[in-house]
Design a protein around this motif. Structure first.
Motif, PDB file in Angstrom:
ATOM      1  N   SER A 186      -3.649   8.053  -6.029  1.00  0.00           N
ATOM      2  CA  SER A 186      -3.081   9.865  -5.810  1.00  0.00           C
ATOM      3  C   SER A 186      -1.971   9.294  -4.618  1.00  0.00           C
ATOM      4  N   GLY A 187      -0.940  10.116  -4.898  1.00  0.00           N
ATOM      5  CA  GLY A 187       0.533  10.498  -4.717  1.00  0.00           C
ATOM      6  C   GLY A 187       0.087  10.240  -2.977  1.00  0.00           C
ATOM      7  N   GLY A 188      -0.400  10.502  -2.384  1.00  0.00           N
ATOM      8  CA  GLY A 188      -0.510  10.491  -1.003  1.00  0.00           C
ATOM      9  C   GLY A 188      -0.772   8.845  -0.826  1.00  0.00           C
ATOM     10  N   MET A 189      -1.712   8.195  -1.594  1.00  0.00           N
ATOM     11  CA  MET A 189      -2.119   6.865  -1.814  1.00  0.00           C
ATOM     12  C   MET A 189      -1.125   6.112  -1.963  1.00  0.00           C
ATOM     13  N   ARG A 190      -0.534   6.641  -3.108  1.00  0.00           N
ATOM     14  CA  ARG A 190       0.756   6.056  -3.628  1.00  0.00           C
ATOM     15  C   ARG A 190       2.288   5.589  -2.262  1.00  0.00           C
ATOM     16  N   GLN A 191       2.108   7.230  -1.521  1.00  0.00           N
ATOM     17  CA  GLN A 191       2.912   6.963  -0.574  1.00  0.00           C
ATOM     18  C   GLN A 191       2.959   6.136   0.584  1.00  0.00           C
ATOM     19  N   ARG A 192       1.679   5.768   0.690  1.00  0.00           N
ATOM     20  CA  ARG A 192       1.098   4.806   2.095  1.00  0.00           C
ATOM     21  C   ARG A 192       1.723   3.327   1.131  1.00  0.00           C
ATOM     22  N   ALA A 193       1.658   3.383   0.119  1.00  0.00           N
ATOM     23  CA  ALA A 193       1.055   1.950  -0.936  1.00  0.00           C
ATOM     24  C   ALA A 193       2.954   1.974  -0.725  1.00  0.00           C
ATOM     25  N   VAL A 194       3.811   2.907  -0.500  1.00  0.00           N
ATOM     26  CA  VAL A 194       4.994   2.298  -0.743  1.00  0.00           C
ATOM     27  C   VAL A 194       5.922   1.983   0.292  1.00  0.00           C
ATOM     28  N   VAL A 214      -1.884   0.700   6.507  1.00  0.00           N
ATOM     29  CA  VAL A 214      -1.736   1.763   6.540  1.00  0.00           C
ATOM     30  C   VAL A 214      -2.613   2.977   6.274  1.00  0.00           C
ATOM     31  N   GLY A 215      -3.801   2.867   6.403  1.00  0.00           N
ATOM     32  CA  GLY A 215      -5.618   3.522   6.317  1.00  0.00           C
ATOM     33  C   GLY A 215      -5.562   4.421   4.487  1.00  0.00           C
ATOM     34  N   LEU A 216      -5.172   2.890   3.923  1.00  0.00           N
ATOM     35  CA  LEU A 216      -6.061   2.975   2.336  1.00  0.00           C
ATOM     36  C   LEU A 216      -6.941   2.552   2.208  1.00  0.00           C
ATOM     37  N   SER A 217      -8.161   3.459   2.029  1.00  0.00           N
ATOM     38  CA  SER A 217      -9.821   3.290   2.827  1.00  0.00           C
ATOM     39  C   SER A 217     -10.475   2.187   2.168  1.00  0.00           C
ATOM     40  N   ASN A 218     -10.321   1.576   1.193  1.00  0.00           N
ATOM     41  CA  ASN A 218     -10.812   0.135   0.496  1.00  0.00           C
ATOM     42  C   ASN A 218      -9.848  -0.004   0.030  1.00  0.00           C
ATOM     43  N   PRO A 219      -9.060  -1.098   1.123  1.00  0.00           N
ATOM     44  CA  PRO A 219      -7.528  -2.071   0.958  1.00  0.00           C
ATOM     45  C   PRO A 219      -7.851  -3.039   0.011  1.00  0.00           C
ATOM     46  N   GLN A 220      -8.978  -3.699  -0.260  1.00  0.00           N
ATOM     47  CA  GLN A 220     -10.031  -5.346  -1.036  1.00  0.00           C
ATOM     48  C   GLN A 220      -9.607  -4.506  -2.648  1.00  0.00           C
ATOM     49  N   GLU A 221     -10.096  -2.958  -2.520  1.00  0.00           N
ATOM     50  CA  GLU A 221      -9.733  -2.876  -3.969  1.00  0.00           C
ATOM     51  C   GLU A 221      -8.320  -1.986  -4.230  1.00  0.00           C
ATOM     52  N   ALA A 222      -7.627  -1.427  -3.412  1.00  0.00           N
ATOM     53  CA  ALA A 222      -6.456  -0.688  -3.971  1.00  0.00           C
ATOM     54  C   ALA A 222      -5.545  -1.594  -4.483  1.00  0.00           C
ATOM     55  N   VAL A 223      -5.678  -3.262  -3.719  1.00  0.00           N
ATOM     56  CA  VAL A 223      -4.590  -3.809  -4.133  1.00  0.00           C
ATOM     57  C   VAL A 223      -4.020  -4.378  -5.121  1.00  0.00           C
ATOM     58  N   ASP A 224      -5.730  -3.873  -6.244  1.00  0.00           N
ATOM     59  CA  ASP A 224      -5.535  -4.408  -7.655  1.00  0.00           C
ATOM     60  C   ASP A 224      -5.043  -3.111  -8.348  1.00  0.00           C
ATOM     61  N   ARG A 225      -4.913  -2.502  -8.078  1.00  0.00           N
ATOM     62  CA  ARG A 225      -4.157  -0.907  -8.590  1.00  0.00           C
ATOM     63  C   ARG A 225      -3.311  -0.595  -9.073  1.00  0.00           C
ATOM     64  N   TYR A 226      -3.198  -0.197 -10.162  1.00  0.00           N
ATOM     65  CA  TYR A 226      -1.890   0.172 -10.375  1.00  0.00           C
ATOM     66  C   TYR A 226      -1.285   1.682 -10.361  1.00  0.00           C
ATOM     67  N   PRO A 227      -0.028   1.840  -9.689  1.00  0.00           N
ATOM     68  CA  PRO A 227       0.335   2.840  -9.903  1.00  0.00           C
ATOM     69  C   PRO A 227      -0.118   3.823  -9.691  1.00  0.00           C
TER      70      PRO A 227
END
Lengths: 341, 323
Positions: A161-169, A144-157
């Motif tokens: 940012s809003g756009g990144m969260r919507q991508r996560a959703v 879904v285009g998150l630039s650093n998925p390895q790191e984003a996977v361990d992030r809390y909501p």
């Protein structure tokens, strides 16, 4: 493009949703029918309170069973969703139909990482190890285009940012490769630039994953850009439906004329005032059998107090008493009035 | 992380010193009264008063008095009660503390488990008879004064129905140490635990129900349901988990205050010689050294409980972690 019609995925027929309230039952959605073919994007357009979201929630069986009465037929891949047991419904939710919520700020549970939440959904439907689920979550986030998925996977909501969260959703909704994605105003809460990115993403995912999408929105620009077909909702009814191009070319229902007229033109002189439809939509408890739009319609007549007939022209269908050629004539007067203004 | 804990401990120490200074000032530096005479208690002879004045340095400046007092309370620990002559403060408090801790800790387990059960069941059965019934029961629990409930329990288990099978196991009132007689400890405390917990089960159950009902309106609960999770998982992992924060806050405050002596009424009714009772008797007799000791002890637990709550916050809410 081939002209072979794809099989119908979701068929909604005569869907009626009523809530029990303190002042008696209120019907929010009445006699709604539409269908979605595989891989197709259907856009449901309408004002707030027109019954879009209620329709969508009853597709997933997410309405409150105690206070809501749902009638009609919702058939998904040949199965009647409304007759399924809660357990059978759960196996469809998230696995075959994914939901993308309106507000990514509140759609994720704040105390878990997004990777955990995606893995939770995968593991609810598949027998798969925690590590494999996590790996899938990373892949999906990359997808879904998150630039650093390895790191984003361990992030809390709250760390995104809003756009990144919507991508996560969206990644979460896609996690079990559903045949149908239901998106409830997925871009409304986002910045304009991010809106465009998310729409592009939806279009690309439709191609890559082959999911059909029901896109709920009140943004006509979004509709014209991505939808294959459109259904216009007003006061709990679908007043017009048809293929996007035809709808924008020659809308049938007077409400649709107003809706198209309220899009600000991109070219030409700037309007002093944006066009709007006079009056307010009725609240659900004040809708009778007749056409809900009649009180605001410039062309209303006595016949509008009765249940409006469904008229089909080409790929379009509208709930309106107007008949050709009168309709075409009236529409020309509206359009020329607009040009003069 | 280590630095944050250290900082928190430093804050605790600072608050404790502040409280001790305040308590000292209230009891020993109030204008118009002679601290030596107060320390000596009622009906003390003039020689005793004079001896105390010299002993505690009440003829010297206030800061010196404070240091002498704290030194005798905490370092040399030879501060004695002036009512029960020869009774040392610190050992007396140390002897009463396990009684109170046993009472409050046991009740806390009951009220946390009970409160969560009541809240979760009522929220799941929202607007049904079960929900209404539980909420009325909770309200009754909140409304019953603990001394009344305690006396009724005593009446039933110690007197009227003591000879029936149901309550013949109930031992006579009083405390039995955990280490020498664990089974006796458990049996003597079981009725007091329930008595003390009734109020808190009511409060916690009602608050948790309200929080859960609110949580179910949230978008993320809709998301969780749309994911195809089971209702139990939605409740426990998503609704309950996010509703725990106010629960933990309340628990920290209540637990600290109770261990600090607020379980007095329960202690008195059940003949448990805990810290609450010790404080109460000291106040009745104007036993200032004892009051000083028990207030310091109580403030220590309140401050400690608050620090622990902060740690738990960090564990259960990632949003707190950064700030």
């Amino acid at each position: 493009m081939t002209f072979v019609e794809k099989p119908i995925l979701l068929d909604v027929n005569g869907l009626t949703v009523a809530f029990a309230t303190d002042r008696g039952p209120v019907t929010a959605v009445r006699d709604v029918s539409f269908s979605v073919r595989e891989g197709e994007i259907l856009s449901i357009v309408g004002e707030s309170g027109s019954g879009k979201s209620v329709t969508l929630l009853s597709l997933l069986g997410l309405h409150d069973r105690k206070t809501t009465r749902v009638n009609g037929m919702v058939s998904f891949r040949g199965r009647g969703i409304l007759d399924l047991s809660p357990g059978e419904l759960r196996s469809i939710r998230g696995r075959e139909i994914g939901l993308i919520s309106q507000d990514p700020m509140t759609a994720l549970t704040p105390v878990y990482t997004i990777g955990w939440q995606i893995a939770e959904q995968i593991r609810a439907h598949e027998r798969i190890s925690a590590r494999a689920a996590r790996k899938r979550a990373v892949e999906l986030l990359g997808e879904v285009g998150l630039s650093n998925p390895q790191e984003a996977v361990d992030r809390y909501p709250h760390q995104l940012s809003g756009g990144m969260r919507q991508r996560a959703v969206i990644a979460m909704a896609l996690s079990c490769n559903p045949a149908l994605l239901v998106a409830d105003e997925p871009t409304t809460a986002l910045d304009v630039t991010v809106q465009a990115q998310v729409l592009d993403l939806l279009l690309r995912l439709r191609k890559d994953f082959g999911s059909a999408i029901i896109l709920i929105t009140h943004d006509m620009g979004v509709v014209s850009e991505v939808a294959d077909r459109v259904a216009v909702m007003y006061a709990g009814r679908i007043v017009e439906r048809g293929e996007t191009e035809a709808m924008f070319e020659s809308p049938l229902h007077p409400y649709s004329w107003g809706l198209m007229g309220s899009i600000p033109p991109l070219a030409g002189p700037r309007l002093a005032r944006l066009k709007s439809i006079p009056g307010m939509p009725p609240t659900p408890d004040r809708i009778g059998e007749g056409c809900g739009f009649a009180p605001r319609c410039a062309f209303a007549r006595a016949a509008c107090l009765e249940r409006p007939p469904l008229r089909k022209i080409g790929t379009q269908a509208a709930l309106c008493v107007l008949e050709e050629p009168e309709r075409a004539a009236l529409r020309r007067t509206v359009l020329s009035a607009e040009e003069l203004a | 992380m280590f630095f944050a804990v250290l900082q928190r401990l430093g804050q605790m120490l600072f608050v404790m010193i502040g409280i001790s200074a305040l308590v000292f000032l209230i009891f020993f530096a109030t204008p118009g009264s002679d601290p030596a005479a107060r320390l000596a208690g009622r009906n003390a002879s003039p020689e005793t008063v004079e001896a105390i004045r010299k002993d505690f340095g009440f003829d010297r400046p206030l800061p010196v008095q404070y240091v002498i007092m704290m030194n005798r309370l905490f370092v040399t620990q030879d501060l004695t009660s002036f009512v029960n002559r020869g009774l040392r403060i610190v050992p007396a408090v140390a002897q009463a503390a396990p009684v109170t801790l046993s009472l409050v800790a046991g009740a806390a387990v009951l009220w946390v488990v009970g409160g969560i059960l009541v809240g979760v069941v009522a929220a799941l059965a929202r607007d049904t008879l079960l929900d209404r019934g539980l909420m009325v029961l909770a309200l009754i629990g909140v409304s019953m004064p603990v001394y009344w409930l305690g006396e009724v329990m005593n009446l039933v288990t110690q007197s009227r129905f003591h000879d029936t099978i149901l309550f013949s196991w109930v031992p006579s009132l009083g405390y039995k140490p955990l280490l020498t007689d664990p089974w006796g400890w458990f049996k003597t405390l079981l009725i007091p635990w329930f008595t003390l917990a009734a109020l808190y089960i009511g409060i916690y159950g009602r608050v948790l129900r309200a929080n859960l009902v609110e949580a179910y309106q949230e978008d993320f609960i809709r998301t969780a349901r749309a994911k195809g999770l089971s209702p139990a998982r939605v409740m426990v992992r998503h609704a309950l988990r996010t509703s725990l924060i106010p629960f933990v806050t309340m628990f920290g405050l209540d637990f600290g205050v109770l261990v600090g002596g607020s379980a007095l009424l329960t202690e008195v009714v059940f003949g448990l010689n805990g810290v609450g009772r010790l404080t109460y008797q000291a106040l009745l007799n104007l036993d200032l050294p004892m009051v000083l000791g028990t207030v310091m002890y109580a403030s220590f637990f309140v401050v400690l409980a608050n620090a622990l709550v902060d740690v738990v916050y960090v564990l259960i809410d990632p949003r707190v972690r950064e700030s």
